[in-house]
Design a protein around this motif. Structure first.
Motif, mmCIF file in Angstrom:
data_model
loop_
_atom_site.group_PDB
_atom_site.id
_atom_site.type_symbol
_atom_site.label_atom_id
_atom_site.label_comp_id
_atom_site.label_asym_id
_atom_site.label_seq_id
_atom_site.Cartn_x
_atom_site.Cartn_y
_atom_site.Cartn_z
ATOM 1 N N UNK A 379 -66.018 82.616 14.965
ATOM 2 C CA UNK A 379 -64.978 82.484 15.981
ATOM 3 C C UNK A 379 -63.807 83.421 15.667
ATOM 4 N N UNK A 380 -63.176 83.940 16.704
ATOM 5 C CA UNK A 380 -61.969 84.739 16.522
ATOM 6 C C UNK A 380 -60.736 83.959 16.972
ATOM 7 N N UNK A 381 -60.885 82.659 17.138
ATOM 8 C CA UNK A 381 -59.782 81.788 17.543
ATOM 9 C C UNK A 381 -58.875 81.537 16.330
ATOM 10 N N UNK A 382 -57.631 81.980 16.423
ATOM 11 C CA UNK A 382 -56.708 81.809 15.296
ATOM 12 C C UNK A 382 -55.762 80.620 15.494
ATOM 13 N N UNK A 383 -56.174 79.665 16.313
ATOM 14 C CA UNK A 383 -55.339 78.497 16.582
ATOM 15 C C UNK A 383 -55.424 77.487 15.442
ATOM 16 N N UNK A 384 -54.265 76.993 15.040
ATOM 17 C CA UNK A 384 -54.177 75.886 14.095
ATOM 18 C C UNK A 384 -53.589 74.695 14.842
ATOM 19 N N UNK A 385 -54.316 73.588 14.824
ATOM 20 C CA UNK A 385 -53.837 72.369 15.469
ATOM 21 C C UNK A 385 -53.111 71.502 14.441
ATOM 22 N N UNK A 386 -51.891 71.108 14.776
ATOM 23 C CA UNK A 386 -51.139 70.151 13.963
ATOM 24 C C UNK A 386 -51.166 68.831 14.722
ATOM 25 N N UNK A 387 -51.939 67.906 14.212
ATOM 26 C CA UNK A 387 -52.177 66.637 14.907
ATOM 27 C C UNK A 387 -51.206 65.589 14.367
ATOM 28 N N UNK A 388 -50.268 65.157 15.202
ATOM 29 C CA UNK A 388 -49.332 64.104 14.808
ATOM 30 C C UNK A 388 -50.045 62.771 15.017
ATOM 31 N N UNK A 389 -50.599 62.236 13.941
ATOM 32 C CA UNK A 389 -51.417 61.030 14.042
ATOM 33 C C UNK A 389 -50.598 59.764 13.889
ATOM 34 N N UNK A 390 -49.515 59.862 13.141
ATOM 35 C CA UNK A 390 -48.592 58.724 13.009
ATOM 36 C C UNK A 390 -47.175 59.260 13.088
ATOM 37 N N UNK A 391 -46.363 58.598 13.900
ATOM 38 C CA UNK A 391 -44.961 58.958 14.043
ATOM 39 C C UNK A 391 -44.194 57.666 14.254
ATOM 40 N N UNK A 392 -43.595 57.168 13.188
ATOM 41 C CA UNK A 392 -42.992 55.834 13.220
ATOM 42 C C UNK A 392 -41.949 55.691 14.320
ATOM 43 N N UNK A 393 -41.251 56.778 14.627
ATOM 44 C CA UNK A 393 -40.153 56.670 15.589
ATOM 45 C C UNK A 393 -40.316 57.609 16.781
ATOM 46 N N UNK A 394 -41.556 57.893 17.153
ATOM 47 C CA UNK A 394 -41.739 58.796 18.269
ATOM 48 C C UNK A 394 -43.194 58.895 18.690
ATOM 49 N N UNK A 395 -43.483 59.854 19.577
ATOM 50 C CA UNK A 395 -44.833 59.977 20.125
ATOM 51 C C UNK A 395 -45.797 60.650 19.158
ATOM 52 N N UNK A 396 -47.066 60.490 19.439
ATOM 53 C CA UNK A 396 -48.111 61.203 18.709
ATOM 54 C C UNK A 396 -48.738 62.216 19.662
ATOM 55 N N UNK A 397 -49.501 63.141 19.093
ATOM 56 C CA UNK A 397 -50.111 64.170 19.927
ATOM 57 C C UNK A 397 -50.471 65.381 19.083
ATOM 58 N N UNK A 398 -50.800 66.473 19.747
ATOM 59 C CA UNK A 398 -51.246 67.685 19.057
ATOM 60 C C UNK A 398 -50.349 68.867 19.407
ATOM 61 N N UNK A 399 -49.974 69.611 18.397
ATOM 62 C CA UNK A 399 -49.171 70.828 18.554
ATOM 63 C C UNK A 399 -50.024 72.004 18.069
ATOM 64 N N UNK A 400 -50.058 73.061 18.847
ATOM 65 C CA UNK A 400 -50.850 74.231 18.484
ATOM 66 C C UNK A 400 -49.944 75.389 18.080
ATOM 67 N N UNK A 401 -50.353 76.093 17.018
ATOM 68 C CA UNK A 401 -49.659 77.306 16.574
ATOM 69 C C UNK A 401 -50.711 78.373 16.293
ATOM 70 N N UNK A 402 -50.260 79.591 16.121
ATOM 71 C CA UNK A 402 -51.165 80.674 15.745
ATOM 72 C C UNK A 402 -51.053 80.885 14.236
#
Length: 416
Positions: A379-402
């Motif tokens: 693959x030539x996909x240079x995406x890194x997913x930062x998965x917020x799996x636990x967030x005591x005081x906020x939302x969870x979700x996925x953030x993508x960076x290169x």
């Protein structure tokens, strides 16, 4: 035991004066009269901004009352900065035992009622009162808040806009865990977060239990200069003329991160706390953020018969206590077990953290890292997913960076 503990902590104060400003001990906690006199003199010298050493002690008081020069030299032999908190607790515990006996003796002589005895004994457990607050006082602090505009309080920024919006930066007194499989990019993410914090005026303190300081330095330089890391092995031959022209600028930018690195292997949390405390006295105006690479390389205080679950439980709890003590974010990296490799969707879950139970409970934020390219080499996909799996005081979700795995550079290109 009491006298030995008193000698140890006084010797430690003598060799490491800055600890006198941190201690919860008072003069009356010492059993021996000369120890009380010595501690009182040390505190006075410190409050006056003077050095604490044998010469200054001799000038400030009758040296004979302090035990003489030979006794002070003997105390210095007991000094152990890394065991400061242990010595402090031993002195405090000995004082509590003496006070308990005194209270019970006086109570018997004066025929105190049981509720007074109980009340007096309870006071012994309140030697540290800075953790107490009345809910009435706390409510009064924010009584006018609905009508008073204030600046939004944000934590240490990550340099990744969407992640900052989700977690509001790394918060004071919070334990943050970044977990991934080996070679997923954990250390590069840590370096990215540390340099961003440093550039924003914070004091990044890195405990690298796996990589030597030279490797952390080289990775930091490569990411700041956007250099291929293989070139760092031989800078003379590796860097192009254009890159050499930028070298001075890159080194200056690296220095501005103000990152402090400790790379001793097998450090305990007590050792980390002692080193952190010492660094904070060097930079009293800076707000710290502590990074640890990585969790299971920390040496636990107890072996627990080799029980890894109990060891990790101790470590995660102690890191949370460390974050609260220094009122700063603690960010630790963690390895994932191999169970993630058995699933078709290899994005991590909580149960993939090694000995995950206590970590999941103690952590305020848990971030997982995932790269499709890690499993698909073509693959030539240079995406890194930062998965917020636990967030005591906020939302969870996925953030993508290169993510550039050759330079370690992390680009925040997905703002939406």
């Amino acid at each position: 035991m009491s006298v030995t503990a008193e000698k140890a902590i006084l010797g430690t104060f003598l060799e490491h004066q800055y600890l006198l400003k941190d201690t919860i001990l008072n003069t009356h906690h010492f059993e021996e009269a000369r120890h009380r006199r010595l501690f009182d003199t040390m505190k006075q010298l410190t409050n006056d901004g003077k050095m604490v050493d044998i010469v200054s002690l001799a000038m400030a008081a009758d040296i004979a009352e302090l035990g003489g020069v030979s006794y002070l030299n003997e105390l210095a032999d007991y000094a152990n900065e890394q065991k400061f908190e242990q010595y402090e607790q031993l002195v405090l515990d000995s004082w509590k035992e003496r006070e308990k006996k005194r209270i019970l003796t006086v109570a018997a002589q004066e025929n105190w009622p049981i509720d007074r005895i109980t009340s007096e004994l309870d006071k012994l457990n309140q030697a540290r009162l800075d953790d107490y607050s009345s809910i009435t006082d706390l409510a009064a602090e924010i009584y006018d808040a609905p009508w008073t505009p204030i600046e939004q309080q944000r934590g240490v920024p990550t340099g990744i806009m969407k992640l900052d919006r989700m977690i509001n930066g790394f918060q004071d007194a919070a334990l943050n865990v970044i977990a991934a499989r080996p070679s997923m990019g954990k250390t590069d993410v840590m370096i990215h977060l540390a340099k961003q914090a440093g550039w924003q005026g914070y004091l990044p303190i890195v405990f690298s239990l796996e990589m030597p300081r030279s490797m952390i330095r080289d990775r930091l330089i490569a990411s700041v200069g956007n250099f291929n890391r293989t070139k760092m092995r031989d800078l003379y031959r590796g860097l192009s003329d254009e890159q050499k022209k930028r070298w001075t600028e890159v080194i200056g930018r690296v220095s501005q991160t103000n990152i402090q690195i400790f790379d001793g292997a097998g450090q305990t949390i007590a050792e980390m706390r002692a080193k952190t405390r010492k660094i904070l006295h060097r930079f009293p105006e800076k707000k710290p953020i502590v990074f640890i690479d990585y969790l299971t390389l920390i040496r636990p205080a107890h072996f627990y018969g080799g029980n890894a679950h109990l060891q990790v439980t101790e470590l995660s709890r102690s890191l949370k206590e460390m974050a609260k003590e220094f009122n700063c974010p603690v960010v630790t990296l963690a390895q994932l077990n191999r169970s993630v490799e058995q699933r078709s969707d290899k994005r991590p879950m909580m149960s993939d953290i090694r000995e995950s139970g206590s970590v999941e409970q103690d952590a305020d934020i848990i971030l997982f890292l995932y790269r499709d390219k890690y499993y698909n080499k073509e693959s030539d996909d240079d995406t890194l997913e930062i998965i917020v799996s636990k967030n005591r005081n906020g939302p969870v979700g996925t953030v993508k960076v290169r993510y550039n795995e050759h330079t370690g550079v992390i680009d925040d290109v997905y703002h939406s």
